[in-house]
Motif scaffolding. Structure first.
Motif, PDB file in Angstrom:
ATOM      1  N   CYS A 199       0.760  -1.337   0.022  1.00 36.63           N
ATOM      2  CA  CYS A 199      -0.034   0.065  -0.007  1.00 36.63           C
ATOM      3  C   CYS A 199       0.747   1.487   0.007  1.00 36.63           C
ATOM      4  CB  CYS A 199      -0.949  -0.027   1.186  1.00 36.63           C
ATOM      5  SG  CYS A 199      -2.371  -0.997   1.210  1.00 36.63           S
ATOM      6  N   GLY A 200       1.984   1.171   0.652  1.00 40.41           N
ATOM      7  CA  GLY A 200       2.700   2.323   0.723  1.00 40.41           C
ATOM      8  C   GLY A 200       3.534   2.579  -0.575  1.00 40.41           C
ATOM      9  N   VAL A 201       3.976   1.609  -1.416  1.00 36.79           N
ATOM     10  CA  VAL A 201       4.456   1.894  -2.678  1.00 36.79           C
ATOM     11  C   VAL A 201       3.455   2.496  -3.610  1.00 36.79           C
ATOM     12  CG1 VAL A 201       5.304   0.705  -4.605  1.00 36.79           C
ATOM     13  CG2 VAL A 201       6.259   0.026  -2.538  1.00 36.79           C
ATOM     14  N   CYS A 202       2.055   2.239  -3.485  1.00 39.45           N
ATOM     15  CA  CYS A 202       1.017   2.318  -4.271  1.00 39.45           C
ATOM     16  C   CYS A 202       0.666   3.966  -3.974  1.00 39.45           C
ATOM     17  CB  CYS A 202      -0.255   1.606  -4.076  1.00 39.45           C
ATOM     18  SG  CYS A 202      -0.021  -0.381  -4.955  1.00 39.45           S
ATOM     19  N   LEU A 203       0.768   4.070  -2.723  1.00 41.51           N
ATOM     20  CA  LEU A 203       0.386   5.608  -2.515  1.00 41.51           C
ATOM     21  C   LEU A 203       1.409   6.502  -2.923  1.00 41.51           C
ATOM     22  CD1 LEU A 203      -1.242   5.028   1.114  1.00 41.51           C
ATOM     23  CD2 LEU A 203      -2.320   5.547  -1.034  1.00 41.51           C
ATOM     24  N   PHE A 204       2.838   6.065  -2.749  1.00 40.91           N
ATOM     25  CA  PHE A 204       3.750   6.633  -3.107  1.00 40.91           C
ATOM     26  C   PHE A 204       3.682   7.080  -4.759  1.00 40.91           C
ATOM     27  CE2 PHE A 204       8.318   7.023  -4.896  1.00 40.91           C
ATOM     28  CZ  PHE A 204       8.611   8.333  -4.064  1.00 40.91           C
ATOM     29  N   MET A 205       3.539   6.057  -5.345  1.00 42.48           N
ATOM     30  CA  MET A 205       3.451   6.222  -7.038  1.00 42.48           C
ATOM     31  C   MET A 205       2.279   7.057  -7.388  1.00 42.48           C
ATOM     32  SD  MET A 205       5.833   4.973  -8.740  1.00 42.48           S
ATOM     33  CE  MET A 205       7.126   3.656  -8.104  1.00 42.48           C
ATOM     34  N   SER A 206       1.256   7.079  -6.516  1.00 36.52           N
ATOM     35  CA  SER A 206      -0.159   7.495  -7.062  1.00 36.52           C
ATOM     36  C   SER A 206       0.060   9.184  -6.831  1.00 36.52           C
ATOM     37  CB  SER A 206      -1.461   7.014  -6.402  1.00 36.52           C
ATOM     38  OG  SER A 206      -1.672   5.671  -6.991  1.00 36.52           O
ATOM     39  N   LEU A 207       0.412   9.398  -5.437  1.00 39.27           N
ATOM     40  CA  LEU A 207       0.332  10.819  -4.899  1.00 39.27           C
ATOM     41  C   LEU A 207       1.575  11.689  -5.306  1.00 39.27           C
ATOM     42  CD1 LEU A 207      -0.874   9.943  -1.392  1.00 39.27           C
ATOM     43  CD2 LEU A 207      -2.445  10.863  -3.607  1.00 39.27           C
ATOM     44  N   LEU A 208       2.848  10.911  -5.440  1.00 32.58           N
ATOM     45  CA  LEU A 208       4.092  11.817  -5.721  1.00 32.58           C
ATOM     46  C   LEU A 208       4.400  11.734  -7.074  1.00 32.58           C
ATOM     47  CD1 LEU A 208       5.787  11.106  -2.187  1.00 32.58           C
ATOM     48  CD2 LEU A 208       4.238  13.296  -2.981  1.00 32.58           C
ATOM     49  N   ILE A 209       4.288  10.749  -7.833  1.00 34.78           N
ATOM     50  CA  ILE A 209       4.659  10.427  -9.309  1.00 34.78           C
ATOM     51  C   ILE A 209       3.958  10.736 -10.049  1.00 34.78           C
ATOM     52  CG2 ILE A 209       6.219   8.976 -10.778  1.00 34.78           C
ATOM     53  CD1 ILE A 209       7.875   9.721  -8.219  1.00 34.78           C
ATOM     54  N   PHE A 210       3.661  11.990 -10.748  1.00 32.51           N
ATOM     55  CA  PHE A 210       3.043  12.242 -11.895  1.00 32.51           C
ATOM     56  C   PHE A 210       1.368  11.729 -11.472  1.00 32.51           C
ATOM     57  CE2 PHE A 210       6.930  11.427 -14.140  1.00 32.51           C
ATOM     58  CZ  PHE A 210       7.124  12.838 -14.769  1.00 32.51           C
ATOM     59  N   PRO A 211       0.974  12.421 -10.432  1.00 38.33           N
ATOM     60  CA  PRO A 211      -0.570  11.983 -10.086  1.00 38.33           C
ATOM     61  C   PRO A 211      -1.497  12.461 -11.068  1.00 38.33           C
ATOM     62  CG  PRO A 211       0.164  14.054  -8.871  1.00 38.33           C
ATOM     63  CD  PRO A 211       1.518  13.536  -9.677  1.00 38.33           C
ATOM     64  N   ASN A 212      -2.560  11.477 -11.235  1.00 38.65           N
ATOM     65  CA  ASN A 212      -3.765  11.670 -11.930  1.00 38.65           C
ATOM     66  C   ASN A 212      -4.904  11.880 -10.961  1.00 38.65           C
ATOM     67  OD1 ASN A 212      -2.283  11.427 -14.341  1.00 38.65           O
ATOM     68  ND2 ASN A 212      -2.610   9.202 -14.140  1.00 38.65           N
ATOM     69  N   TRP A 213      -5.580  12.950 -10.916  1.00 38.59           N
ATOM     70  CA  TRP A 213      -6.692  13.349  -9.740  1.00 38.59           C
ATOM     71  C   TRP A 213      -7.776  13.126 -10.522  1.00 38.59           C
ATOM     72  CZ3 TRP A 213      -4.284  13.522  -5.499  1.00 38.59           C
ATOM     73  CH2 TRP A 213      -2.972  14.280  -5.312  1.00 38.59           C
ATOM     74  N   SER A 214      -8.837  12.471  -9.791  1.00 37.97           N
ATOM     75  CA  SER A 214     -10.179  12.201 -10.205  1.00 37.97           C
ATOM     76  C   SER A 214     -10.918  13.268 -10.121  1.00 37.97           C
ATOM     77  CB  SER A 214     -10.828  11.122  -9.257  1.00 37.97           C
ATOM     78  OG  SER A 214     -10.317   9.757  -8.986  1.00 37.97           O
ATOM     79  N   GLY A 215     -10.512  14.316  -9.380  1.00 34.89           N
ATOM     80  CA  GLY A 215     -11.411  15.609  -9.432  1.00 34.89           C
ATOM     81  C   GLY A 215     -10.977  16.288 -10.496  1.00 34.89           C
ATOM     82  N   GLU A 216      -9.854  16.261 -11.162  1.00 38.04           N
ATOM     83  CA  GLU A 216      -9.391  16.984 -12.341  1.00 38.04           C
ATOM     84  C   GLU A 216     -10.227  16.192 -13.634  1.00 38.04           C
ATOM     85  OE1 GLU A 216      -7.978  19.733 -12.940  1.00 38.04           O
ATOM     86  OE2 GLU A 216      -7.710  19.818 -10.518  1.00 38.04           O
ATOM     87  N   ASP A 217     -10.458  14.993 -13.511  1.00 38.07           N
ATOM     88  CA  ASP A 217     -11.073  14.207 -14.654  1.00 38.07           C
ATOM     89  C   ASP A 217     -12.715  14.601 -14.404  1.00 38.07           C
ATOM     90  OD1 ASP A 217      -8.662  13.196 -15.281  1.00 38.07           O
ATOM     91  OD2 ASP A 217      -9.224  11.136 -14.391  1.00 38.07           O
ATOM     92  N   LEU A 218     -13.121  14.674 -13.297  1.00 43.08           N
ATOM     93  CA  LEU A 218     -14.541  15.342 -13.413  1.00 43.08           C
ATOM     94  C   LEU A 218     -14.616  16.653 -13.621  1.00 43.08           C
ATOM     95  CD1 LEU A 218     -17.310  14.319 -12.273  1.00 43.08           C
ATOM     96  CD2 LEU A 218     -16.682  15.069  -9.918  1.00 43.08           C
ATOM     97  N   HIS A 219     -13.492  17.481 -13.317  1.00 45.93           N
ATOM     98  CA  HIS A 219     -13.598  18.855 -13.814  1.00 45.93           C
ATOM     99  C   HIS A 219     -13.736  19.121 -15.452  1.00 45.93           C
ATOM    100  CE1 HIS A 219     -12.896  23.185 -13.670  1.00 45.93           C
ATOM    101  NE2 HIS A 219     -12.098  22.990 -14.485  1.00 45.93           N
ATOM    102  N   HIS A 220     -12.700  18.316 -15.994  1.00 50.08           N
ATOM    103  CA  HIS A 220     -12.617  18.495 -17.657  1.00 50.08           C
ATOM    104  C   HIS A 220     -13.934  17.791 -17.989  1.00 50.08           C
ATOM    105  CE1 HIS A 220      -8.787  20.166 -17.051  1.00 50.08           C
ATOM    106  NE2 HIS A 220      -8.213  19.206 -16.591  1.00 50.08           N
TER     107      HIS A 220
END
Length: 537
Positions: A207-228
């Motif tokens: 889980c730590g590796v997944c969160l690190f990759m999702s939040l810090l390495i080129f993150p893709n935000w669901s909120g931004e996708d909903l906005h666009h």
């Protein structure tokens, strides 16, 4: 004897023919499969290029997953790490495969559910193990069985709660899996505490590796996708309205046939709106798990985006009906349409312009103009009303009694036929054998007449409708009423967009800004001087 031999030879010949035919069929299948395999390499590369070109983030996400799997595999490949964690290191690999999603919100949702589900299940399993150890072996087995039944039934029943099913369903599944593995295996395995620790540490690392990759390495935000996605839906509706009006008042039919043979751009414009309910709810759910990552650390108003999406879907149903007017059986003549072409094009252009301006304000996170419903929209609506009032004969007819007389004659004719069909004379009733044959003949003639009536009924209904003097303007009346209905529904969309701007703390509107909004309607190039300019998000 010769007959038997001859029959046996025929059977052998038939079998040989069937086997030959089967071999030919298999040969054709193998040949077709070989041709498909030859074309397969040529299809793979264009498909891969198309998928990556549509959204380059997919390529980055694939590389992130590959890198994450490589990192957690080191727990198995490196001897010091394997000695520290043991056989449970495989759970870290499984966690990365299951938890790491495309957006940060989806990864947080699954990662936290998996982590807390494992922690709660392990704590409860250790508590039950502590109580059952104080009793005998028989009572311990009964106690473990009862605990598994009660916890499993209670946790499964909780999954039916709407809020829990929406947010924590995956966590409850992991809780049930971990609790049963630890509790049941503790009856036979002595060092179950060590196994649980190894699994918990492995899942925590994954889980730590997944969160690190999702939040810090080129993150893709669901909120931004909903906005666009909301911006894209508004623009699609505007383009669909402009396309419907252009096609309805077009002078040639060649363009329509070409569009129908390929993908219809009008349908593509509102299709994303009609199919957006599940996507919006999923993106909003994942956005609710994401931390505040904006520039001013504002909370993302995901609920307001869902409300705006619902309003856009209701507006999209009107666009669908407008598009349906292009494909009705009875069409208004083009000479009649030409009388109302200019006001309708102007009105559709103004509606499309408002939707484009709303999309642009959401894209730039700015409040929309207070004068977004300009005087041009009301003038176009008034011009359409004037044009309709100037042609009363098209909608009311020159002789108002003609239609009523026609309908009265049709009703009288139908009643006469009904009386003839229902009346049965006593003299026609017979008791001899000829009655049955006469009844069959009459029945067959009635069935043939009924079939003829069913075949002629659609044609007669069309003739009756088209014979009405004012029928040629009825399809256009429906088309114009839908345009007016869109103008009425614009207020709801504007209210939801303004509420979204207040909730999301959009930038204030400035009168000194200027932007040009160009609609795809011909002869329309709209410029508004008081709109927010491009600014940093």
């Amino acid at each position: 004897m010769f007959n038997k031999v001859h029959a046996g030879m025929e059977m052998a010949t038939d079998r040989n023919g069937e086997s030959t035919k089967t071999m030919e069929d298999w040969g054709k299948r193998i040949e077709i499969f070989a041709q498909k395999m030859k074309r397969f390499p040529g299809l793979v590369w264009p498909t891969m290029w198309k998928v990556g070109r549509e959204d380059p983030r997919r390529v980055i996400h694939s590389l992130k997953v590959g890198l994450s799997l490589t990192l957690v595999s080191l727990l198995y490949l490196m001897e010091p790490l394997f000695k520290g964690i043991g056989q449970g290191a495989i759970w870290a690999v499984m966690t990365v495969v299951v938890v790491l999603e495309f957006t940060a919100g989806a990864t947080l949702c699954k990662g936290l559910n998996r982590g807390f589900g494992t922690l709660l299940a392990g704590s409860l399993a250790f508590f039950i193990e502590y109580i059952s150890n104080e009793s005998g072996r028989v009572f311990r087995a009964i106690f473990i069985g009862a605990a598994v039944f009660l916890v499993g039934a209670a946790a499964t029943y909780m999954r039916f709660f709407p809020y829990i099913k929406k947010n924590y369903d995956y966590g409850i599944v992991i809780f049930l899996l971990t609790f049963n593995l630890i509790t049941v295996s503790s009856y036979r395995v002595e060092n179950v505490l060590k196994i649980a620790h190894e699994r918990f540490y492995s899942i925590a690392i994954g889980c730590g590796v997944c969160l690190f990759m999702s939040l810090l390495i080129f993150p893709n935000w669901s909120g931004e996708d909903l906005h666009h996605s909301t911006v894209f839906k508004l623009e699609g509706l505007g383009k669909s309205i402009a396309g419907c009006v252009n096609e309805y008042f077009s002078d040639s039919n060649t363009e329509v046939t070409e569009i129908k043979s390929s993908e219809d751009p009008i349908y593509e414009g509102y299709k994303a709106v009609l199919d957006s309910k599940s996507i919006d709810e999923m993106l909003a759910l994942h956005a609710s798990w994401e931390p505040r990552h904006s520039r001013y650390c504002h909370r993302f108003p995901w609920q307001q985006y869902v409300k705006l999406g619902a309003v856009l879907r209701h507006f999209g149903y009107t666009v669908v009906a407008l598009h349906g007017c292009l494909q009705t059986e009875i069409q208004t003549p083009r000479s009649v349409r030409a009388l109302f072409k200019d006001p309708c094009i102007r009105l559709a252009g103004e509606v499309s312009k408002v939707l484009m301006e709303l999309a642009d304000s959401i894209r730039k996170r700015c409040h929309c103009s207070p004068e977004i419903l300009s005087d041009h929209l009301h003038e176009a609506l008034q011009d359409l009303n004037t044009a309709i009032n100037s042609q009363p004969r098209l909608f009311l007819g020159s002789n108002n009694n003609q239609a009523s007389n026609m309908l009265a004659l049709a009703a009288a004719h139908a009643s006469q036929k009904q009386q003839k069909g229902s009346g049965v004379s006593l003299s026609s009733v017979k008791t001899d054998s000829s009655a049955l044959s006469e009844w069959k003949t009459r029945r067959a003639s009635e069935q043939s007449k009924e079939a003829d009536r069913k075949c002629l009924r659609p044609q007669l209904s069309k003739i009756a409708i088209t014979s009405l003097e004012f029928s040629e303007a009825l399809p256009f009346a429906a088309f114009a009423s839908l345009l007016v209905e869109m103008v009425a529904k614009l207020d709801q969309i504007i209210e939801e967009v303004e509420e979204l701007g207040r909730t999301a703390s959009f930038k204030e509107y400035h009168h000194s800004d200027q932007i040009v909004v160009t609609c795809e309607t011909p002869h329309i190039n709209v410029t508004r001087n008081n709109l927010p300019s491009h600014g940093p998000d």
